[in-house]
Design an enzyme around this catalytic site. Sequence first.
Site, PDB file in Angstrom:
ATOM      1  CD  GLU A 119      -2.588   1.011   2.424  1.00 48.95           C
ATOM      2  OE1 GLU A 119      -3.661   1.354   2.674  1.00 48.95           O
ATOM      3  OE2 GLU A 119      -2.277   0.595   3.621  1.00 48.95           O
ATOM      4  CE  LYS A 136      -7.312   0.753   3.945  1.00 42.20           C
ATOM      5  NZ  LYS A 136      -6.578   1.732   3.958  1.00 42.20           N
ATOM      6  CB  CYS A 159      -3.323  -1.666   4.527  1.00 40.05           C
ATOM      7  SG  CYS A 159      -2.877  -1.615   6.389  1.00 40.05           S
TER       8      CYS A 159
END
Length: 269
Positions: free
Chosen positions: A43, A112, A155
Amino acid sequence: MKSYLAAAVQMNSQPDLAHNLAQAEDLIDLAVNRGAELIGLPENFSFLGEESEKLAQASEIAAASEKFLKTMAQKYQVTILGGGFPVPVPDNQVANTALLVDPDGSVVRYEKVHLFDVDLPDGNTYRESQTVLAGSHLPPLYRSDNLGNLGLSVCYDVRFPELYRHLSKQGADVLFVPAAFTAYTGKDHWQVLLQARAIENTCYAIAPAQTGLHYGRRQSHGHAVIIDPWGTILADAGDPVGLAIAEINPDRLAQVRRQMPCLEHRVFG
């Protein structure tokens, strides 16, 4: 699906696009020279700086990041995941976008969904939602006869097991978890969360990572890892910039799923 080597890249990205892309290319080159056919970048691989700088440069970062990934995939004839970079969206926000590109130029995107809005005991506060618009769709699979079915995430998603259950129900063999995990939370939660996602879904987990100090007090945990479906750590990059490389083996995948067929024993969902 065949046996092959995968690499989880570990970077120390800075508020400097050109510097970061040069670092990423060096590590991709190293991974290819060691035999990797599937490579994951973390990321924020192309930019990790203040939110105001990220917004101001978002268009440039997005264009350069996508061009870079396509160029690297074609140049080295490998499949590459760019684990997250800002893509401009309306209302002066960005989408934290992961992009997987194969040597033929095919692209899979994921924005995300879970945003990191937390106040940590070490005094650091994160408000990702101030600049990032959350994605609204479950992550896709990249289906490959050679590499298997690859599921995407980014993440903070790793704390939400329902996302990975969705991927495993779609037939995922490998779960990508590229991250810039904070140093404070990483020491306690990074490895155990990744092992849980691998074990409960009987999938490989490939987790590229950021490491070290980036700017101000922003520091990442490191320890890019590759984990097998039993939860065994196959490779751990530790603290330095570098790589975690390990074999993705369909026979091992089949063995674990035969010995521990929990996906077949699901009662709910």
